[in-house]
Design an enzyme around this catalytic site. Structure first.
Site, PDB file in Angstrom:
ATOM      1  N   GLY A 238      29.677  65.540  49.063  1.00  0.00           N
ATOM      2  CA  GLY A 238      31.010  65.659  49.642  1.00  0.00           C
ATOM      3  C   GLY A 238      31.383  67.108  49.889  1.00  0.00           C
ATOM      4  O   GLY A 238      30.519  67.960  50.035  1.00  0.00           O
ATOM      5  N   LEU A 239      32.662  67.372  49.925  1.00  0.00           N
ATOM      6  CA  LEU A 239      33.144  68.739  50.154  1.00  0.00           C
ATOM      7  C   LEU A 239      33.269  69.420  48.789  1.00  0.00           C
ATOM      8  O   LEU A 239      34.349  69.696  48.294  1.00  0.00           O
ATOM      9  CB  LEU A 239      34.480  68.709  50.903  1.00  0.00           C
ATOM     10  N   HIS A 240      32.114  69.650  48.169  1.00  0.00           N
ATOM     11  CA  HIS A 240      32.047  70.251  46.843  1.00  0.00           C
ATOM     12  C   HIS A 240      32.064  71.769  46.958  1.00  0.00           C
ATOM     13  O   HIS A 240      32.377  72.306  48.018  1.00  0.00           O
ATOM     14  CB  HIS A 240      30.811  69.738  46.089  1.00  0.00           C
ATOM     15  N   ALA A 241      31.720  72.459  45.908  1.00  0.00           N
ATOM     16  CA  ALA A 241      31.894  73.907  45.824  1.00  0.00           C
ATOM     17  C   ALA A 241      31.319  74.705  46.992  1.00  0.00           C
ATOM     18  O   ALA A 241      32.045  75.478  47.619  1.00  0.00           O
ATOM     19  CB  ALA A 241      31.321  74.425  44.509  1.00  0.00           C
TER      20      ALA A 241
ATOM     21  N   ALA B 228      32.855  73.711  50.470  1.00  0.00           N
ATOM     22  CA  ALA B 228      34.268  74.102  50.460  1.00  0.00           C
ATOM     23  C   ALA B 228      34.390  75.613  50.598  1.00  0.00           C
ATOM     24  O   ALA B 228      35.246  76.116  51.338  1.00  0.00           O
ATOM     25  CB  ALA B 228      34.951  73.615  49.186  1.00  0.00           C
TER      26      ALA B 228
END
Length: 89
Positions: A14-17, A20
């Site tokens: 997903g839109l992890h570290a 992001a």
């Protein structure tokens, strides 16, 4: 001028570290205001890593990006590209 568009997050995590951070870095390269909204309708300031992470966007979920300012369509396209090419890492 305001431009908005949707993109599906394809990164396995997903839109992890890392994705992001890449997104926030891309926002920082422009003088535009950017708001992102997850599919549950929660919004965040696209220039804040903590705000972006707080949305908890997972793989397969859509994300709406709204950009305000001159040349907003160009910036929107670049931000959609950042999300689209994000990979696990």
């Amino acid at each position: 001028m305001i431009s908005s568009g949707k993109v599906t997050v394809t990164a396995p995590e997903g839109l992890h570290a890392r994705p992001a951070a890449d997104f926030v870095r891309a926002v920082g390269l422009s003088a535009h205001q950017v708001k992102i909204t997850n599919q549950e309708g929660r919004s965040a300031d696209g220039s804040s890593i903590l705000a972006v992470l707080s949305l908890g966007v997972k793989q397969g979920q859509s994300l709406e990006i709204e950009v305000s300012g001159d040349d907003s369509a160009k910036v929107l396209s670049a931000l959609i590209a950042v999300v689209s090419r994000a990979k696990q890492g």
